[in-house]
Each structure stands twice: as structure tokens, then as C-alpha cells.
Design a protein around this motif. Structure first.
Motif, short mmCIF file in Angstrom:
data_model
loop_
_atom_site.label_atom_id
_atom_site.label_comp_id
_atom_site.label_asym_id
_atom_site.label_seq_id
_atom_site.Cartn_x
_atom_site.Cartn_y
_atom_site.Cartn_z
N VAL A 1 8.26 -5.25 7.43
CA VAL A 1 7.12 -5.13 6.52
C VAL A 1 6.15 -4.09 7.06
N PHE A 2 5.75 -3.17 6.20
CA PHE A 2 4.76 -2.15 6.56
C PHE A 2 3.49 -2.43 5.76
N ILE A 3 2.39 -2.68 6.45
CA ILE A 3 1.11 -2.98 5.82
C ILE A 3 0.19 -1.76 5.91
N ASP A 4 -0.09 -1.17 4.76
CA ASP A 4 -0.93 0.02 4.70
C ASP A 4 -1.75 -0.02 3.40
N PRO B 1 -1.45 -1.87 -6.45
CA PRO B 1 -2.03 -1.92 -7.79
C PRO B 1 -2.30 -0.53 -8.37
N ASP B 2 -2.37 0.49 -7.52
CA ASP B 2 -2.64 1.86 -7.98
C ASP B 2 -1.50 2.80 -7.57
N MET B 3 -0.28 2.34 -7.75
CA MET B 3 0.88 3.12 -7.34
C MET B 3 0.96 4.44 -8.12
N LYS B 4 1.21 5.53 -7.38
CA LYS B 4 1.24 6.86 -7.99
C LYS B 4 2.62 7.52 -7.86
N ILE B 5 3.66 6.75 -7.70
CA ILE B 5 5.00 7.33 -7.59
C ILE B 5 5.44 7.81 -8.97
N HIS C 1 3.43 -3.31 -9.39
CA HIS C 1 2.12 -2.70 -9.64
C HIS C 1 1.05 -3.79 -9.66
N THR C 2 0.78 -4.34 -8.51
CA THR C 2 -0.17 -5.44 -8.41
C THR C 2 -0.75 -5.51 -7.00
N THR C 3 -1.73 -6.36 -6.80
CA THR C 3 -2.30 -6.52 -5.47
C THR C 3 -1.36 -7.34 -4.60
N GLY D 1 0.84 -1.19 0.00
CA GLY D 1 0.00 0.00 0.00
C GLY D 1 0.87 1.24 0.00
N VAL D 2 1.39 1.60 -1.15
CA VAL D 2 2.43 2.63 -1.26
C VAL D 2 1.87 3.98 -1.70
N PHE D 3 0.88 3.95 -2.54
CA PHE D 3 0.25 5.13 -3.13
C PHE D 3 1.30 6.03 -3.79
#
Length: 242
Positions: free
Chosen positions: A91-94, A43-47, A69-71, A23-25
């Protein structure tokens, strides 16, 4: 303390090398984290390309970053199909802020960590019922997240479920830092056995817990502690990534 400060503190204490963020956004947390090897899953990475270049100039190790870029479900399934032993130190889960998906992210992650790893989960302590509004689907979750500048969803239920399972298995130190909308922390104990956590699934009982359950017994439900507790914990426990 903010999430990136907590994550970096743990990475530094562990001398961690492999960092995974689910969950990086737009990468505001991921790109600032200092670790030799980092993997981003969303899946919706905006970097943006420009941000990547900026991060590389600032810290050359960002050139080694992996962007998936995946789930998270597909990401972990691909690891399994590759038949390669893949483990992460921190691991960071967001990711998707729903009880079910966050629980799956926890269970999947536990198959790819080791005795000296650590998990950090965001949005475990929503301060109001509006912030804890559940979303019935991935598309609904995205819509709610766009409408609200801050939104936690019902991820708190997944961490509570984790805590309840651990009362029987006793394989983790678990607590939630009372900062940045709640940061759930998990450190494996010496008896940690990933196979004991395989194939566990979300349960209707936890999914249907009302917000009032959290509100009335917040400290017990998510093991809520002051942020300073993390310093005390790290200073009194021998932790080092392998």
C-alpha cells in the motif's frame, strides 16, 4: 531512489500481487508500477483515458486496474460494508497531506494488510518549514498543493505518531528513507495483530508539534535512514506476500 523505484523493489521482493495507492492524482506513479492487481483511490483523480490506453498497451495487466474516484475514508468504509475480506500486499499512501488524514489512512490500511504486506508513505521528511506547512482542511490542502510545485504538509507527524505507538506494541519495523521527500516504510513483524490498531485516532499532542521538533531531532523523530538501508533490510529478511 524515487517512490516508484522503492515501491517496485518491495513488490518484487514480496512477489506481491495486490497493490493499493491512496492519492493517485495523474497516475504517474500508479500506472508505472508493475503488479497483477492494482487499485487507485483518489476523489480528484486526473488519469486521462489516453494515458490508461497507453499503460494497457505497455503492460496488458493494467487492463485489470480498478479506479475508485472517492476519498480513502469512503473506500475503506465500503470494504467494511461489503463484508468481504479484502487485503493488499503493498500500500502506498500519498493522499491528503495532513496529519489527521494520513494517520487515519494508516490505521484503516492496517485492517486490510497481512503479515507479509508492506506500507510506503510519501512526504515524511519535509526539508524546510515551508514544505511542511499544515493545511486546516481538504480545500486548503488542495490550494496549497496547487500554489507550490512541491509540498509535503504535516504528514510527518502521522508517521511519528505511528512510531511512538509501535514502541509500545512492537509490531512493525518502521523507518524513513532519506529520499524523494521522505518515504516512510512499514513492515509487519510476526506478532502483528490488526485488532490492536483498530479505532485509534489522531491526538492533539501530535497535531500541535512544531516543525522545529522535526528539524532538531529528525533522525529520531521519523527514524531516518539512508536509502541503501532498504536493500540491506530486504536482503536480510524473509518476505513474501501470501
Amino acid at each position: 531512489m524515487e517512490r516508484k523505484d522503492v515501491i517496485q523493489l518491495i513488490i518484487d521482493k514480496l512477489s506481491a500481487r495486490k497493490y493499493l495507492e491512496i492519492g493517485v492524482f495523474d497516475g504517474r506513479c500508479f500506472m508505472e508500477i508493475r503488479a497483477p492487481y492494482k487499485t487507485a483511490v483518489d476523489p480528484d483523480m486526473k488519469i486521462t483515458f489516453r494515458y490508461k490506453l497507453h499503460a494497457i498497451r505497455k503492460r496488458p495487466e493494467n487492463l485489470r486496474n480498478k479506479y475508485k474516484h472517492t476519498t480513502s475514508d469512503i473506500f475503506f468504509n465500503e470494504i467494511i460494508r461489503s463484508n468481504k475480506k479484502t487485503v493488499f500486499d503493498v500500500v502506498f499512501i500519498d493522499g491528503l497531506h495532513t496529519y489527521q488524514q494520513t494517520f487515519f489512512d494508516i490505521i484503516h490500511t492496517l485492517q486490510h494488510i497481512h503479515l507479509h504486506s508492506a506500507l510506503v508513505l510519501h512526504d515524511i521528511n519535509p526539508e524546510t518549514e515551508a514544505l511542511a506547512l499544515p493545511a486546516a482542511s481538504r480545500s486548503a490542502a488542495r490550494s496549497v498543493h496547487k500554489e507550490k510545485s512541491f509540498w509535503c504538509g504535516d504528514s510527518w507527524k502521522s508517521f511519528h505518531h505511528f512510531i511512538q505507538l509501535n514502541k509500545r506494541l512492537d509490531q512493525f519495523d518502521l523507518f524513513t528513507l532519506n529520499c524523494d521527500y521522505g518515504l516512510g516504510i512499514a513492515f509487519p513483524k510476526p506478532n502483528f495483530n490488526p485488532s490492536d490498531w483498530m479505532n485509534l485516532k489522531p491526538e492533539k499532542f501530535y497535531e500541535e508539534l512544531p516543525y522545529s521538533f522535526l528539524e532538531q531531532k529528525r533522525k529520531e523523530v521519523i527514524s531516518l535512514v539512508d536509502p541503501e538501508y532498504l536493500h540491506h533490510y530486504l536482503n536480510n529478511k524473509t518476505l513474501r506476500a501470501t
